[in-house]
Design a protein around this motif. Structure first.
Motif, PDB file in Angstrom:
ATOM      1  N   CYS A 209       0.841  -1.204   0.000  1.00 57.77           N
ATOM      2  CA  CYS A 209       0.000   0.000   0.000  1.00 57.77           C
ATOM      3  C   CYS A 209       0.872   1.249   0.000  1.00 57.77           C
ATOM      4  CB  CYS A 209      -0.914   0.006   1.235  1.00 57.77           C
ATOM      5  SG  CYS A 209      -2.005   1.450   1.318  1.00 57.77           S
ATOM      6  N   GLN A 210       0.634   2.129  -0.972  1.00 60.29           N
ATOM      7  CA  GLN A 210       1.312   3.420  -1.028  1.00 60.29           C
ATOM      8  C   GLN A 210       0.282   4.498  -0.698  1.00 60.29           C
ATOM      9  OE1 GLN A 210       4.764   4.065  -2.008  1.00 60.29           O
ATOM     10  NE2 GLN A 210       4.191   5.988  -1.039  1.00 60.29           N
ATOM     11  N   HIS A 211       0.476   5.196   0.431  1.00 63.76           N
ATOM     12  CA  HIS A 211      -0.513   6.161   0.892  1.00 63.76           C
ATOM     13  C   HIS A 211      -0.205   7.570   0.407  1.00 63.76           C
ATOM     14  CE1 HIS A 211      -2.008   8.917   4.265  1.00 63.76           C
ATOM     15  NE2 HIS A 211      -3.037   8.628   3.501  1.00 63.76           N
ATOM     16  N   PHE A 212      -1.254   8.277  -0.008  1.00 59.76           N
ATOM     17  CA  PHE A 212      -1.167   9.683  -0.396  1.00 59.76           C
ATOM     18  C   PHE A 212      -2.273  10.436   0.336  1.00 59.76           C
ATOM     19  CE2 PHE A 212       0.210   7.015  -3.884  1.00 59.76           C
ATOM     20  CZ  PHE A 212       1.416   7.571  -4.281  1.00 59.76           C
ATOM     21  N   THR A 213      -1.981  11.649   0.784  1.00 64.28           N
ATOM     22  CA  THR A 213      -2.999  12.444   1.482  1.00 64.28           C
ATOM     23  C   THR A 213      -3.831  13.284   0.535  1.00 64.28           C
ATOM     24  OG1 THR A 213      -1.360  14.189   1.870  1.00 64.28           O
ATOM     25  CG2 THR A 213      -1.654  12.542   3.616  1.00 64.28           C
TER      26      THR A 213
END
Length: 236
Positions: free
Chosen positions: A27-31
């Protein structure tokens, strides 16, 4: 599978990330959507999970922009107490599924797996490279390209490096390393793992001045971190 998550709510993002990791995915998280779209121009993602308000744009806008870069990208939209009109709007905009927040672990993973099964037919069959954090991994040639240079790794070094980059900023246990790199051979000496980590660090120049730090975690394993630009500049 590599999954992008756009979620401004950091607490909920942590929960979703843990669920995705437990399901065996990265999982690559972005805000917000802008950094995701920038990353998607260089890297492949198998699935996008986005909040209905993606920090800077609505999910409907994000879907259109994301599909302009990755045409077959499956999308799940997260919604808090959604109204029927919101779900209909998201589906008409191209969403493949909608999930209510806060998410239920079993339901989310089941929906993710269902979408990825269908998406498996859409992923470009001739895609030979995955780009992660500025490093392009060519599985066919066991080559890694970064900063206008290409180095060739041994099969074990390549698997080790991919494992570290797929788990950026997350600790990777020795057990996981042995399972992935040495196919569960528990008789591999600790020194052998450390030697391969050292070779990967040297060959891929994973040093602070180049924006990365590969750290041994005593009694556990290794962790690869991408450093903020200002930290890398100070180290250089």
């Amino acid at each position: 599978m590599r999954i992008a998550l756009i979620e401004p709510d950091l607490r909920h993002a942590k929960l979703v990330g843990q669920l995705i990791f437990a399901g065996g995915h990265v999982c690559q998280h972005f805000t917000a959507s802008t950094p995701f779209l920038s990353r998607a121009a260089d890297e492949f993602f198998d699935l996008l999970i986005t909040e209905s308000w993606a920090g800077d744009h609505s999910a409907e806008d994000v879907i259109a922009r994301a599909r302009a870069i990755l045409p077959s990208l499956p999308v799940i939209v997260l919604m808090s107490a959604p109204r029927e009109s919101q779900i209909v709007a998201a589906l008409h905009a191209g969403a493949d599924d909608c999930v209510s927040k806060p998410v239920s672990g079993p339901e989310l993973l089941a929906r993710v797996d269902a979408l990825l099964r269908r998406a498996g037919l859409r992923r470009p069959p001739n895609r030979r490279r995955d780009v992660i954090g500025g490093y392009a991994f060519d599985a066919a040639q066991l080559g890694v390209t970064f900063r206008d240079q290409t180095v060739t790794l041994t099969p074990k070094e390549f698997r080790f490096a991919r494992l570290l980059f797929n788990n950026l900023s997350r600790p990777v246990s020795r057990a996981h390393i042995l399972e992935t790199v040495w196919a569960c051979r528990r008789d591999v000496r600790s020194r052998t793992v450390d030697t391969h980590a050292s070779r990967v660090r040297t060959k891929l120049q994973l040093r602070p001045e180049h924006g990365y730090c590969l750290t041994p975690l005593y009694g556990y394993g290794y962790q690869l971190d991408a450093l903020p630009p200002e930290v890398a500049a100070e180290a250089a």
